[in-house]
Enzyme design. Structure first.
Site, short mmCIF file in Angstrom:
data_model
loop_
_atom_site.label_atom_id
_atom_site.label_comp_id
_atom_site.label_asym_id
_atom_site.label_seq_id
_atom_site.Cartn_x
_atom_site.Cartn_y
_atom_site.Cartn_z
N SER A 46 19.51 44.49 50.79
CA SER A 46 19.08 44.43 52.25
C SER A 46 17.61 45.32 52.20
CB SER A 46 20.00 45.03 53.09
OG SER A 46 19.45 44.84 54.31
N GLU A 47 16.48 44.73 52.81
CA GLU A 47 15.29 45.45 52.64
C GLU A 47 15.16 46.91 53.25
OE1 GLU A 47 12.78 42.81 55.41
OE2 GLU A 47 13.43 44.21 57.05
N ASN A 48 16.13 47.26 54.15
CA ASN A 48 16.05 48.75 54.43
C ASN A 48 16.87 49.39 53.49
OD1 ASN A 48 18.46 46.83 55.51
ND2 ASN A 48 19.02 48.75 56.83
N SER A 88 12.68 49.91 47.88
CA SER A 88 13.17 48.62 48.23
C SER A 88 12.30 47.34 48.32
CB SER A 88 13.74 48.53 49.66
OG SER A 88 14.27 47.45 49.92
N GLN B 101 6.07 44.67 55.80
CA GLN B 101 6.99 45.86 55.90
C GLN B 101 6.63 46.58 54.43
OE1 GLN B 101 11.46 47.10 56.44
NE2 GLN B 101 11.01 45.41 57.34
#
Lengths: 209, 218
Positions: A46-48, A88, B101
């Site tokens: 998960s990117e976070n 990440s 991001q």
């Protein structure tokens, strides 16, 4: 019968090889982890900041500091790890992740993807989608074949702002699984009761058998 | 006797470091790692012209509503945002600068690492590549994204000590580490502030060298 969202997720899950590390985006992709066949070891990123993300067990209380990219409470499996955003995205951009599974507003014949904005409205923002789509080794799209009003989403060229260029390898829709080689697309599987003509009519570019 | 390093400060004194027109980074991804206490005090300041660096805009709503914010540098501004917030952003003429991001986090990391910027392939062929300088390395084309320095960072940790060493939990790390690195002044809130030595050097998520002020939250 066209596949439901859950059936699309189950189909994707059954196609992920043992040992792969997979980043999943929001929408239908979030359903994929629950359908990984028993005994197959697939690691979800998960990117976070999670490797080894798993759905929250029913008897497990949610931890507000353990969430997925869609801000839902999740959990972590044995062997998993937490890390910060720069690590990440190093995993994502650095080619360390085997597969990305994302939703789409539009996919073009060239494998271009639009999934963050229509021309009128930004959905949430670009988020990590551009990084994931250009960084992973393979990108699969999970989507409904056409929009709710019947408009085509698989097009010669995307008309919405692009997330990334020439990145989509496969499309898993409610009607079929399609695979791309350069600008050529072929059917891998049709959903039960769907025929090739129906898929061709719902698609804006040519499809081989 | 040497000088004792003690970065502990009161909530209000720490937030007084922020002035009109500054660039302020706010950590957090969703609610995880969001510096709720620090932001609740900043919201009450009557500042204007702030540039906010934050992954998301929804949690900045009170500051946007009260006209404090001129610009938001972010990746996912409208995740969980209401139509009211969208309208306020439009009416107040708040500029939204979108970055992928990973580019956002890496440009912050670069700023805190003495680097001028980042070379990335993310965004090539899309609007995120528009107006960027292209640099070729080993036969591959990259976008040049300049480092993103900020004046103040507000971040969240679980545990801190008076040297500013921080321990974070789960997905609460997110942007907090790189924002602290990128900031001229970084302010960390933590519910638990412990004695020097209680944070294991093996388990320190952010060394105190990147942290200037530590605020204990209630």
């Amino acid at each position: 019968m066209a596949w439901s969202r859950d059936e699309i997720a189950r189909r994707i899950a059954s196609d992920i090889p043992d040992g792969w590390t997979v980043n999943i985006g929001v929408g239908i992709p979030t359903l994929v982890p629950r359908y990984i066949p028993q005994g197959r070891e697939v690691v979800f990123h998960s990117e976070n900041g999670i490797l080894g993300m798993v759905p929250l067990r029913e008897d497990e209380s949610p931890d507000p500091e353990v969430i997925d990219a869609g801000k839902n409470a999740v959990s972590i499996r044995f062997g998993g790890s937490f890390f910060d955003s720069s690590v990440s995205f190093a995993m994502i951009r650095g080619g360390h992740i085997d597969l990305g599974i994302v939703g789409a507003l539009q996919v073009s014949q060239n494998g271009d993807l639009s999934n963050w904005s229509t021309n009128e409205r930004m959905i949430g923002g670009i988020g990590g989608a551009a990084d994931v789509c250009s960084g992973v080794k393979q990108l699969w799209v999970a989507m409904m074949h056409t929009a709710e009003n019947g408009t085509r989403k698989l097009l010669t060229d995307c008309t919405f702002p692009l997330t990334a260029v020439s990145v989509v390898c496969r499309v898993y829709s409610d009607l079929a699984v399609l695979e791309r080689d350069e600008r050529k697309w072929k059917v891998v599987t049709l959903s039960p009761g769907t025929d090739l003509l129906e898929v061709r009519n719902a698609t804006g570019f040519p499809i081989d058998i | 006797m040497g000088v004792v390093t003690d970065k502990r400060e009161s909530l209000h004194k720490a937030i007084s470091a922020i002035d009109h027109g500054m660039t302020v980074a706010i950590g957090g991804f969703g609610g995880a790692g969001f510096p709720t206490s620090l932001v609740s005090v900043l919201e009450k300041r009557r500042l204007h012209g702030l540039t906010m660096v934050s992954n998301n805009a929804a949690r900045l709503e009170p500051m946007i509503e009260s006209g404090m914010v001129a610009r938001i540098i972010c990746s996912f501004p409208f995740g969980g945002a209401s139509d009211t917030l969208r309208k306020s952003i439009q009416n107040a003429g708040v500029e939204i600068r979108l970055l992928p991001q990973g580019t956002l986090s890496e440009c912050l990391r670069a700023a805190g690492s003495g680097l001028g910027g980042v070379l990335t392939r993310v965004g090539i062929g899309t609007e995120f590549g528009e107006g960027r300088e292209i640099v070729e390395v080993h036969g591959k084309k990259y976008l040049l994204e300049p480092a993103l320095n900020v004046e103040v960072a507000l971040i969240h940790a679980s545990v801190a000590d008076r040297w500013g060493n921080l321990v974070m939990r789960g997905t609460a790390r997110n942007f907090n580490c790189v924002m602290a690195m990128a900031a001229a002044i970084s302010v960390a809130e933590a519910a638990e502030v412990v004695e020097i030595g209680e944070i294991s050097p093996e388990r320190c998520d952010l060394p105190g060298i990147f942290v200037d002020k530590v605020v204990k939250t209630a």
